[in-house]
Design an enzyme around this catalytic site. Structure first.
Site, PDB file in Angstrom:
ATOM      1  N   HIS A 180      -1.286   7.003   4.520  1.00 48.85           N
ATOM      2  CA  HIS A 180       0.103   6.702   4.846  1.00 48.85           C
ATOM      3  C   HIS A 180       0.941   7.953   4.594  1.00 48.85           C
ATOM      4  O   HIS A 180       0.896   8.519   3.501  1.00 48.85           O
ATOM      5  CB  HIS A 180       0.633   5.558   3.983  1.00 48.85           C
ATOM      6  CG  HIS A 180      -0.262   4.363   3.979  1.00 48.85           C
ATOM      7  ND1 HIS A 180      -0.238   3.421   4.981  1.00 48.85           N
ATOM      8  CD2 HIS A 180      -1.207   3.962   3.097  1.00 48.85           C
ATOM      9  CE1 HIS A 180      -1.134   2.481   4.715  1.00 48.85           C
ATOM     10  NE2 HIS A 180      -1.732   2.785   3.578  1.00 48.85           N
ATOM     11  N   ASN A 217       2.383  -3.971   7.633  1.00 51.07           N
ATOM     12  CA  ASN A 217       3.348  -4.496   6.667  1.00 51.07           C
ATOM     13  C   ASN A 217       4.089  -3.359   5.963  1.00 51.07           C
ATOM     14  O   ASN A 217       5.256  -3.494   5.614  1.00 51.07           O
ATOM     15  CB  ASN A 217       2.640  -5.374   5.633  1.00 51.07           C
ATOM     16  CG  ASN A 217       2.250  -6.728   6.206  1.00 51.07           C
ATOM     17  OD1 ASN A 217       3.056  -7.421   6.809  1.00 51.07           O
ATOM     18  ND2 ASN A 217       1.000  -7.100   6.028  1.00 51.07           N
ATOM     19  N   ALA A 236       0.804  -1.219   0.000  1.00 54.54           N
ATOM     20  CA  ALA A 236       0.000   0.000   0.000  1.00 54.54           C
ATOM     21  C   ALA A 236       0.839   1.272   0.000  1.00 54.54           C
ATOM     22  O   ALA A 236       0.288   2.374   0.001  1.00 54.54           O
ATOM     23  CB  ALA A 236      -0.917  -0.001   1.230  1.00 54.54           C
TER      24      ALA A 236
END
Length: 268
Positions: A220, A190, A124
């Protein structure tokens, strides 16, 4: 040219999305099989024309060109070493498992012995190319922030005494190193592990985990600073329709990695 042979480890939402895309890919196409534990509840979701394999001997007999792990940290421990020992390239999505130095060393050793390769997907996150370029900087500071809505952290919020449906202000669930984050949140962080492996390591990569009722997606934020310059990157991903803890883009990132693996032109 014959079809490219691919084994998927696990058959959850991510693996299902990957399989659906690869099954309709243009020539030469893909021949797919799925590696599952005997008695796995995922077996019923596997399309009837896709073989289900039950161990490393069956994987060897299928003779894949690539193995893709999309089944969680346990699968990295249980299934990936044998695939590497067979000399196979293995693309893993559960990079957070590599916070365990002993496991990481075992995987590298298995790859060296058997001639396999451990391929790490960006998942991602973006910006890993920049982080790799500055990873040996003398003045590198690297920090990652994960900001997700309450649906992604419902159980964690309840454990802290918060009502996820009534949360009015952001709550910081964690602040520490990438190693601690990957160990504490194996389904969520992750990307922090990917950043640490691309950059200065698990101890030198800072992580903040924030639950934000105003967040419209899984956000993020990466900030890097060194003698070479600075980077500030923000990505807002839509949550997976079947798992709000994961971003919908993850399967697409794995598909892009598959394309790069087989492509005669590779973007590094």
């Amino acid at each position: 040219m014959s079809a490219r042979r691919v084994v998927l480890i696990g058959y959850g939402a991510i693996a299902g999305d990957i399989a659906e895309a690869l099954r309709v890919a243009r020539e030469p196409g893909y021949a797919l099989a799925v590696l599952l534990r005997p008695g796995s509840s995922s077996a019923g979701r596997v399309p009837k024309d896709m073989p289900i394999l039950d161990g490393s001997d069956a994987v060897a007999a299928f003779a894949p060109d690539l193995v893709i792990e999309a089944a969680g940290h346990g699968a990295v421990r249980e299934s990936v070493p044998a695939c590497l020992a067979l000399g196979l390239p293995v693309l893993i999505s559960s990079i957070g498992a590599l916070h365990d130095d002993a496991l990481y060393a075992d995987l590298v050793a298995a790859a060296r012995r058997g001639g396999g390769r451990l391929l790490l997907a960006s998942g991602a996150l973006g910006g890993l190319d920049y982080v790799r370029a500055v990873c040996h900087a003398k003045q590198l500071e690297l920090r990652y922030e994960s900001r997700k809505p309450p649906a992604a952290w419902a159980a964690e919020l309840r454990a802290l005494g918060h009502d996820p449906a009534a949360l009015a202000v952001p709550v910081t669930l964690f602040s520490g190193t990438a190693r601690e984050a990957a160990a504490r949140y194996p389904q969520n962080l992750n990307v922090a592990a990917a950043l640490a492996l691309a950059g200065p390591g698990f101890e030198a990569t800072g992580v903040d985990v924030v639950c934000d009722p105003a967040a419209s997606g899984n956000t993020h934020v990466v900030r890097a600073s060194s003698e070479f310059g600075t980077m500030s990157l923000e990505i807002a991903n839509q949550p997976s329709p079947t798992n709000p803890k994961s971003s919908w883009i993850v399967a697409q990132a794995l598909l892009a990695a598959v394309d790069q693996h087989f492509c005669p032109v590779v973007m590094m």
